[in-house]
Write a protein that holds these residues in place. Structure first.
Motif, mmCIF file in Angstrom:
data_model
loop_
_atom_site.group_PDB
_atom_site.id
_atom_site.type_symbol
_atom_site.label_atom_id
_atom_site.label_comp_id
_atom_site.label_asym_id
_atom_site.label_seq_id
_atom_site.Cartn_x
_atom_site.Cartn_y
_atom_site.Cartn_z
ATOM 1 N N LYS A 11 4.440 -8.038 13.928
ATOM 2 C CA LYS A 11 5.616 -7.775 13.107
ATOM 3 C C LYS A 11 5.963 -6.290 13.231
ATOM 4 N N GLY A 13 9.223 -3.319 11.867
ATOM 5 C CA GLY A 13 10.420 -3.068 11.074
ATOM 6 C C GLY A 13 11.590 -2.695 11.971
ATOM 7 N N ILE A 27 12.455 -7.211 8.969
ATOM 8 C CA ILE A 27 11.145 -7.280 9.607
ATOM 9 C C ILE A 27 11.245 -8.390 10.653
ATOM 10 N N CYS A 65 10.929 0.753 13.245
ATOM 11 C CA CYS A 65 10.251 1.577 12.240
ATOM 12 C C CYS A 65 9.024 0.811 11.756
ATOM 13 N N SER A 66 8.256 1.429 10.907
ATOM 14 C CA SER A 66 7.059 0.772 10.380
ATOM 15 C C SER A 66 7.468 -0.356 9.430
ATOM 16 N N ILE A 67 6.588 -1.299 9.266
ATOM 17 C CA ILE A 67 6.837 -2.404 8.344
ATOM 18 C C ILE A 67 6.975 -1.855 6.922
ATOM 19 N N GLU A 68 6.205 -0.849 6.593
ATOM 20 C CA GLU A 68 6.249 -0.261 5.246
ATOM 21 C C GLU A 68 7.625 0.334 4.951
ATOM 22 N N LYS A 69 8.173 1.074 5.935
ATOM 23 C CA LYS A 69 9.492 1.679 5.745
ATOM 24 C C LYS A 69 10.553 0.588 5.610
ATOM 25 N N GLN A 71 10.119 -2.487 4.586
ATOM 26 C CA GLN A 71 9.930 -3.186 3.313
ATOM 27 C C GLN A 71 10.470 -2.358 2.151
ATOM 28 N N ALA A 72 10.278 -1.044 2.201
ATOM 29 C CA ALA A 72 10.803 -0.175 1.142
ATOM 30 C C ALA A 72 12.330 -0.242 1.096
ATOM 31 N N ASP A 75 13.356 -3.677 -0.273
ATOM 32 C CA ASP A 75 13.168 -3.693 -1.735
ATOM 33 C C ASP A 75 14.273 -2.920 -2.437
#
Length: 149
Positions: A11, A13, A27, A65-69, A71-72, A75
């Motif tokens: 996965k 981003g 994602i 980009c990263s999954i965290e970015k 997801q942020a 959200d």
């Protein structure tokens, strides 16, 4: 981001934008990664070793980009949509909101009745003009008369 370290089925981003237009990211899943670092997603989009979408101007391009970015941003977008929806629901229970609903439903009902009996051809934009005139008449009536509760 070193795209050569990415693996198929992983996965990742995809960043679209986070500005005055709003926030958008997804994602996605990687289909394949070339030895030189070109990434192809399962949706068919390709990204160069720097993570930018291939074949699109850099201004309009999405990038990895990263999954965290991602997801942020997702959200943040959901929170914004939920806030707008709550504001709209609060507006609908106000007298002004009720007026807007009444106007909209009355105009739709009038147009549906006309359509039911064959007056549905909007050849020269006459139905749009009539719809606007009906809306103005109903709006004027509602502004002059308060509902009986």
């Amino acid at each position: 981001m070193d795209t050569t370290e990415l693996k198929p089925n992983q996965k990742i981003g995809v960043f679209y934008h986070d500005d005055n237009r709003g926030s958008k990211a997804k994602i996605e899943e990687i289909a394949k990664v070339s030895p030189t670092g070109y990434v192809t997603l399962k949706n068919g989009k390709r990204y160069n070793p720097k993570g930018y979408e291939v074949g699109i101007e850099i201004i309009d391009a999405t990038f990895l980009c990263s999954i965290e970015k991602a997801q942020a941003i997702i959200d943040k977008s959901l929170a914004f949509k939920q806030k707008k929806e709550e504001e709209y629901k609060a507006y609908l229970v106000t007298p002004e909101g009720q007026r807007q609903i009444a106007i909209q439903e009355a105009v739709e009902a009038a147009i549906q009745i006309l359509n039911k009996y064959g007056w549905y051809a909007d050849v020269d934009g006459h139905m749009d003009v009539m719809e606007s005139e009906i809306k103005q008449i109903i709006k004027k009536y509602l502004s002059e008369h308060e509902p009986i509760n």
